[in-house]
Design a protein around this motif. Structure first.
Motif, PDB file in Angstrom:
ATOM      1  N   PRO A   1       8.098  11.872 -22.345  1.00  0.00           N
ATOM      2  CA  PRO A   1       9.403  12.796 -22.189  1.00  0.00           C
ATOM      3  C   PRO A   1       9.677  13.904 -21.103  1.00  0.00           C
ATOM      4  N   LYS A   2       8.339  14.302 -20.539  1.00  0.00           N
ATOM      5  CA  LYS A   2       8.230  15.510 -19.701  1.00  0.00           C
ATOM      6  C   LYS A   2       7.998  15.127 -18.347  1.00  0.00           C
ATOM      7  N   GLY A   3       8.050  13.614 -18.071  1.00  0.00           N
ATOM      8  CA  GLY A   3       7.577  13.154 -16.936  1.00  0.00           C
ATOM      9  C   GLY A   3       8.800  12.771 -16.302  1.00  0.00           C
ATOM     10  N   ASN A   4       8.989  12.781 -14.749  1.00  0.00           N
ATOM     11  CA  ASN A   4      10.165  12.060 -14.096  1.00  0.00           C
ATOM     12  C   ASN A   4       9.897  11.200 -13.046  1.00  0.00           C
ATOM     13  N   LEU A   5       8.651  11.410 -12.495  1.00  0.00           N
ATOM     14  CA  LEU A   5       8.271  10.662 -11.065  1.00  0.00           C
ATOM     15  C   LEU A   5       7.875   9.193 -11.592  1.00  0.00           C
ATOM     16  N   CYS A   6       8.421   8.238 -11.543  1.00  0.00           N
ATOM     17  CA  CYS A   6       8.070   6.885 -12.011  1.00  0.00           C
ATOM     18  C   CYS A   6       6.933   6.662 -10.851  1.00  0.00           C
ATOM     19  N   LEU A   7       5.958   5.957 -11.540  1.00  0.00           N
ATOM     20  CA  LEU A   7       4.774   5.905 -10.697  1.00  0.00           C
ATOM     21  C   LEU A   7       4.919   4.542  -9.809  1.00  0.00           C
ATOM     22  N   LYS A   8       5.846   3.878 -10.046  1.00  0.00           N
ATOM     23  CA  LYS A   8       6.436   2.634  -9.071  1.00  0.00           C
ATOM     24  C   LYS A   8       7.410   3.269  -7.974  1.00  0.00           C
ATOM     25  N   GLY A   9       7.481   4.475  -7.812  1.00  0.00           N
ATOM     26  CA  GLY A   9       8.268   4.933  -6.793  1.00  0.00           C
ATOM     27  C   GLY A   9       7.543   4.904  -5.478  1.00  0.00           C
ATOM     28  N   ASP A  10       8.035   5.358  -4.395  1.00  0.00           N
ATOM     29  CA  ASP A  10       7.378   5.272  -2.966  1.00  0.00           C
ATOM     30  C   ASP A  10       7.896   6.517  -2.258  1.00  0.00           C
ATOM     31  N   VAL A  11       7.719   7.808  -2.962  1.00  0.00           N
ATOM     32  CA  VAL A  11       8.244   8.945  -2.334  1.00  0.00           C
ATOM     33  C   VAL A  11       7.375   9.773  -2.007  1.00  0.00           C
ATOM     34  N   LEU A  12       6.181  10.123  -2.872  1.00  0.00           N
ATOM     35  CA  LEU A  12       5.191  11.271  -2.435  1.00  0.00           C
ATOM     36  C   LEU A  12       4.305  10.731  -1.301  1.00  0.00           C
ATOM     37  N   SER A  13       3.793   9.739  -1.011  1.00  0.00           N
ATOM     38  CA  SER A  13       3.158   9.029  -0.074  1.00  0.00           C
ATOM     39  C   SER A  13       3.586   7.653   0.549  1.00  0.00           C
ATOM     40  N   PRO A  14       4.883   7.635   1.056  1.00  0.00           N
ATOM     41  CA  PRO A  14       5.785   6.376   1.397  1.00  0.00           C
ATOM     42  C   PRO A  14       4.832   5.298   2.255  1.00  0.00           C
ATOM     43  N   THR A  15       5.052   4.107   1.658  1.00  0.00           N
ATOM     44  CA  THR A  15       4.277   3.011   2.296  1.00  0.00           C
ATOM     45  C   THR A  15       5.345   2.300   3.015  1.00  0.00           C
ATOM     46  N   GLY A  16       6.677   2.472   2.702  1.00  0.00           N
ATOM     47  CA  GLY A  16       7.731   1.896   3.696  1.00  0.00           C
ATOM     48  C   GLY A  16       7.714   0.419   3.222  1.00  0.00           C
ATOM     49  N   LEU A  17       7.112   0.055   2.080  1.00  0.00           N
ATOM     50  CA  LEU A  17       7.254  -1.451   1.583  1.00  0.00           C
ATOM     51  C   LEU A  17       7.594  -1.765   0.171  1.00  0.00           C
ATOM     52  N   MET A  18       7.967  -2.868  -0.150  1.00  0.00           N
ATOM     53  CA  MET A  18       8.293  -3.244  -1.436  1.00  0.00           C
ATOM     54  C   MET A  18       6.734  -3.169  -2.580  1.00  0.00           C
ATOM     55  N   LEU A  19       7.056  -3.357  -3.749  1.00  0.00           N
ATOM     56  CA  LEU A  19       6.041  -3.137  -4.667  1.00  0.00           C
ATOM     57  C   LEU A  19       4.961  -4.379  -4.228  1.00  0.00           C
ATOM     58  N   ASP A  20       5.381  -5.342  -3.724  1.00  0.00           N
ATOM     59  CA  ASP A  20       4.385  -6.341  -3.409  1.00  0.00           C
ATOM     60  C   ASP A  20       3.831  -6.400  -2.252  1.00  0.00           C
ATOM     61  N   GLY A  21       4.150  -5.174  -1.406  1.00  0.00           N
ATOM     62  CA  GLY A  21       3.456  -4.913  -0.054  1.00  0.00           C
ATOM     63  C   GLY A  21       3.997  -5.218   1.010  1.00  0.00           C
ATOM     64  N   THR A  22       5.188  -6.157   1.098  1.00  0.00           N
ATOM     65  CA  THR A  22       5.857  -6.739   2.272  1.00  0.00           C
ATOM     66  C   THR A  22       7.028  -5.868   2.281  1.00  0.00           C
ATOM     67  N   SER A  23       7.999  -6.288   3.337  1.00  0.00           N
ATOM     68  CA  SER A  23       9.269  -5.867   3.816  1.00  0.00           C
ATOM     69  C   SER A  23      10.287  -6.820   3.680  1.00  0.00           C
ATOM     70  N   ARG A  24      11.528  -6.372   3.439  1.00  0.00           N
ATOM     71  CA  ARG A  24      12.586  -7.577   3.347  1.00  0.00           C
ATOM     72  C   ARG A  24      13.425  -7.421   4.729  1.00  0.00           C
ATOM     73  N   PHE A  25      13.261  -6.480   5.398  1.00  0.00           N
ATOM     74  CA  PHE A  25      13.844  -6.582   6.864  1.00  0.00           C
ATOM     75  C   PHE A  25      13.067  -6.757   7.925  1.00  0.00           C
ATOM     76  N   THR A  26      13.668  -7.606   9.046  1.00  0.00           N
ATOM     77  CA  THR A  26      13.176  -7.875  10.202  1.00  0.00           C
ATOM     78  C   THR A  26      14.173  -7.663  11.333  1.00  0.00           C
ATOM     79  N   CYS A  27      13.979  -6.992  12.391  1.00  0.00           N
ATOM     80  CA  CYS A  27      14.687  -6.894  13.490  1.00  0.00           C
ATOM     81  C   CYS A  27      13.805  -7.066  14.800  1.00  0.00           C
ATOM     82  N   ARG A  28      14.469  -8.064  15.699  1.00  0.00           N
ATOM     83  CA  ARG A  28      13.840  -8.281  16.933  1.00  0.00           C
ATOM     84  C   ARG A  28      12.305  -8.769  16.787  1.00  0.00           C
ATOM     85  N   GLY A  29      12.275  -9.752  15.638  1.00  0.00           N
ATOM     86  CA  GLY A  29      11.029 -10.251  15.279  1.00  0.00           C
ATOM     87  C   GLY A  29      10.045  -9.338  14.848  1.00  0.00           C
ATOM     88  N   LYS A  30      10.469  -8.064  14.472  1.00  0.00           N
ATOM     89  CA  LYS A  30       9.503  -7.004  14.028  1.00  0.00           C
ATOM     90  C   LYS A  30       9.896  -6.529  12.670  1.00  0.00           C
TER      91      LYS A  30
END
Length: 349
Positions: free
Chosen positions: A114-143
């Motif tokens: 009840p004292k916790g707030n920062l869900c461990l499945k978030g991507d805020v403290l050390s952002p990877t920029g990826l979804m939980l499976d380690g991949t991205s859903r966005f592509t632009c100019r083939g990148k």
């Protein structure tokens, strides 16, 4: 502002749409055509109707925060569910929703405590920029394009994990409620949950932007008798006063440090101080503005990466309390957030 009806033909298909892509720091956003993959298991694809612009987005563009590039920024979003992945049960296509940069998996240590707030499945403290499976859903100019906090709202369509999506009232105005994703609950949480502002108290708010303005509103709602607003942009002062600020200070117009002026104005220092800028100098100033015996200072602003906060230990040895409200959001299922959503549904912002 109601969006056009969604087509069911796009489900399970890659969608090509426009997005504002940040290719690198210290460069303008570029409007590009991007491909958005269908949602995978436990994910939701959303048509974005409105997005807020948070100070954190600006910090990233200015190169102050370490983040992977290229990336689609934005973490305050309101929209309509376009399609859902396998296993999703809390929302369905057509639902109006908010997206949250801070998820709630309801399984990790932070979520279960009840004292916790920062869900461990978030991507805020050390952002990877990826979804939980380690991949991205966005592509632009083939990148590959990275996600911001697994939210990314500066796009016409985005993919978000179900644990970061909240269904809202069907009558909610989607052109307004996007700030309920971060700005408002963060600020109200800082006042009600972290500081616990009391009736009749004195407060000072450093920074009168979106976060600071919401903090002012929450302090007023808590019954604070005096709210001092601090900002170097005096164009913000009329709006701040309308929201509840009783005294406005521009540090550049003062002959002494603003914290000394605040202490002189109150006689003993404020009961509660809030820093909503994200600079270490203003964090120290907020702490020094507090009553030396029982003042509470809450840092809400996110400082640049690798910043170091340094202050005289005597500032807290005397009795002051220093706290941090890191996305101290009010849990989606609480009555209070339901009240907030109802308020934003029925009143003009």
């Amino acid at each position: 502002m109601e969006p056009a009806k969604l087509s069911t033909e796009t489900a399970n298909q890659v969608i090509t749409c426009r997005a504002a892509v940040a290719w690198k720091a210290n460069a303008p956003l570029s409007i590009e055509k991007v491909e958005v993959d269908p949602p995978k298991t436990g994910e939701v694809r959303i048509k974005i109707i409105s997005s807020g612009v948070c100070g954190t987005d600006n910090h990233i563009l200015e190169g102050k925060n370490e983040i992977p590039f290229p990336i689609i920024l934005g973490h305050e979003g309101a929209g309509i569910v376009e399609s859902i992945g396998k296993g999703v049960t809390t929302v369905k296509p057509g639902d109006k929703v908010l997206m949250f940069p801070l998820p709630e998996c309801r399984e990790c240590d932070s979520c279960l405590n009840p004292k916790g707030n920062l869900c461990l499945k978030g991507d805020v403290l050390s952002p990877t920029g990826l979804m939980l499976d380690g991949t991205s859903r966005f592509t632009c100019r083939g990148k590959k394009i990275y996600h911001l906090y697994r939210t990314s709202t500066f796009t016409e369509y985005t993919v978000v994990h179900e644990i970061a999506v909240g269904k809202i009232d069907a009558a909610a105005p989607l052109d307004k409620v996007c700030i309920m994703s971060c700005e408002v609950p963060t600020s109200f949480g800082a006042v009600f949950n972290t500081a616990k502002v009391t009736p009749g108290s004195t407060c000072v708010v450093f920074g009168l932007g979106g976060i600071g303005s919401a903090i002012v509103m929450a302090c007023k709602a808590s019954g604070a008798s005096r709210i001092i607003g601090v900002d170097i942009n005096e164009q913000k002062f009329p709006r701040a006063r309308a929201l509840g600020v009783t005294d406005c200070l521009n540090p550049r117009n003062l002959k002494k440090p603003v914290q000394e002026v605040v202490v002189e104005m109150t006689g003993v220092g404020v009961d509660f101080a809030f820093e909503a800028i994200g600079l270490v100098d203003t964090m120290v100033a907020a702490l020094e503005s507090c009553n030396l015996s029982y003042g509470v200072c809450v840092i809400v602003g996110a400082a640049p990466s690798n910043s170091k906060l340094s202050f005289d230990p005597m500032l807290i040895l005397s009795g002051r309390t220093l706290k941090v409200a890191f996305w101290e959001c009010i849990k989606p299922e609480t009555v209070f957030q339901s009240w907030l959503l109802t308020t934003y549904k029925t009143k003009s912002i």
